[in-house]
Enzyme design. Structure first.
Site, PDB file in Angstrom:
ATOM      1  N   CYS A 223       0.862  -1.190   0.000  1.00  0.00           N
ATOM      2  CA  CYS A 223       0.000   0.000   0.000  1.00  0.00           C
ATOM      3  C   CYS A 223       0.899   1.240   0.000  1.00  0.00           C
ATOM      4  O   CYS A 223       1.751   1.375  -0.876  1.00  0.00           O
ATOM      5  CB  CYS A 223      -0.966  -0.113   1.187  1.00  0.00           C
ATOM      6  SG  CYS A 223      -1.969   1.280   1.653  1.00  0.00           S
TER       7      CYS A 223
ATOM      8  N   ASP B 120      -8.686  -3.724  -7.591  1.00  0.00           N
ATOM      9  CA  ASP B 120      -8.321  -2.696  -6.606  1.00  0.00           C
ATOM     10  C   ASP B 120      -9.103  -1.410  -6.903  1.00  0.00           C
ATOM     11  O   ASP B 120      -8.893  -0.768  -7.929  1.00  0.00           O
ATOM     12  CB  ASP B 120      -6.809  -2.430  -6.693  1.00  0.00           C
ATOM     13  CG  ASP B 120      -6.291  -1.578  -5.545  1.00  0.00           C
ATOM     14  OD1 ASP B 120      -7.049  -0.718  -5.055  1.00  0.00           O
ATOM     15  OD2 ASP B 120      -5.129  -1.784  -5.157  1.00  0.00           O
TER      16      ASP B 120
ATOM     17  N   HIS C 230      -7.439  -4.438  -3.375  1.00  0.00           N
ATOM     18  CA  HIS C 230      -6.402  -3.764  -2.586  1.00  0.00           C
ATOM     19  C   HIS C 230      -6.178  -4.536  -1.285  1.00  0.00           C
ATOM     20  O   HIS C 230      -7.125  -5.008  -0.667  1.00  0.00           O
ATOM     21  CB  HIS C 230      -6.836  -2.331  -2.270  1.00  0.00           C
ATOM     22  CG  HIS C 230      -5.707  -1.472  -1.800  1.00  0.00           C
ATOM     23  ND1 HIS C 230      -4.740  -0.986  -2.669  1.00  0.00           N
ATOM     24  CD2 HIS C 230      -5.373  -1.018  -0.570  1.00  0.00           C
ATOM     25  CE1 HIS C 230      -3.865  -0.264  -1.979  1.00  0.00           C
ATOM     26  NE2 HIS C 230      -4.227  -0.282  -0.707  1.00  0.00           N
TER      27      HIS C 230
END
Length: 225
Positions: free
Chosen positions: A117, A164, A193
Site C-alpha cells: 500500500c 483494486d 487492494h
C-alpha cells in the site's frame, strides 16, 4: 520471534522499529515498509515470515514523526483515521526513515525492500532514490504512477490487484508503459487492494500465495552474497 528497537535517521529523528532474525546465518536483510496502519500485527508477521525464509527483516515505524507507535486494525473507523496520516505524505521524511533501516542492516549482507500500500510506493521510491539495495518489491503502491518517470537503481517487482478500487488499471498501464523495461509487473485478476493481508476482507489467498512465491524467488535471485 522479533524485538522492538530504535533507529536514528540522518536528521537525528529517532523512530521505533521491529526486527525479526532468522535461526541461522542470514542470507541478507529485508526492509519491510508498512501500510497506513503502522507497524501492526500484520507487518510484524511479514517480518517473521521473511525471517523464516532466512533474512533479517526490519520494519521502521514511519508514522513516528506524527504519532509514536501508531498501530491500527481494519475497521472502517480505523481505516478513516489511518488515512489522515497520508493526506499530505512527506515522502522525503519517510525515505530518510527507510534509509535509517537500510544503514542499520547493511552489515548482514545484500539488502532488499518490500512495501505494501503506502509502503509499496516507498519501496519503489527507495529503489529510485536510495543507495545500497539489491532488489525492491512493491505491493499495490497507489502513488507509484506519480513517480513512474524515475528510474530504479536496482531490479524492481510490482504487484497489483485488478479489482483494486483505489488503483485504476489505467494507472498500472501507465507504469507498464514507462517502466516495463526495468520492472517486473504482475496483475492478479481476482485480487483487490490489500490482498496479501489475511486480516482484511480483501485478502485473496490464491493471489497472495503466487505473489509471495514470486517475491521470495525475486529476492533469492537478486540478493546473492
Amino acid at each position: 520471534m522479533g524485538k522492538h528497537f530504535t533507529l536514528t535517521a540522518s536528521d537525528s529523528h529517532q523512530l521505533g522499529a521491529y526486527r525479526a532474525d532468522p535461526a541461522g546465518t542470514p542470507k541478507g536483510g529485508i526492509i519491510v515498509i508498512q501500510e497506513i496502519f503502522g507497524v501492526n500485527q500484520h507487518i510484524r508477521k511479514v517480518c517473521d515470515d521473511f525471517a523464516k525464509e532466512g533474512y533479517v527483516a526490519v520494519a521502521p515505524a514511519l508514522f513516528d514523526r506524527t504519532q509514536k507507535d501508531y498501530q491500527s486494525g481494519y475497521t472502517p473507523a480505523e481505516i478513516e483515521k489511518s488515512r489522515t496520516f497520508v493526506a499530505k505524505p512527506d515522502w522525503d521524511a519517510m525515505l530518510r526513515d527507510t534509509d535509517a533501516a537500510l544503514k542499520d542492516l547493511k552489515s548482514v549482507g545484500p539488502l532488499g525492500i518490500v512495501g505494501f500500500c503506502m509502503g509499496g510506493t516507498i519501496a519503489f521510491l527507495a529503489a529510485t532514490r536510495l543507495s545500497g539495495l539489491s532488489a525492491a518489491v512493491g505491493y499495490y503502491g497507489g502513488r507509484i504512477v506519480a513517480f513512474a518517470d524515475e528510474k530504479p537503481k536496482c531490479p524492481v517487482q510490482l504487484h497489483f490487484g485488478e479489482k483494486d478500487a483505489s488503483i485504476p488499471m489505467t494507472d498500472v498501464e501507465i507504469i507498464k508503459q514507462k517502466r516495463s523495461q526495468d520492472c517486473e509487473i504482475y496483475v492478479y485478476n481476482e485480487a483487490g487492494h490489500g490482498f496479501h493481508c489475511d486480516e482484511r476482507g480483501s485478502f485473496h489467498k490464491g493471489s497472495a500465495d503466487v505473489a509471495w512465491k514470486r517475491t521470495t524467488e525475486f529476492f533469492a535471485k537478486h540478493m546473492k552474497k
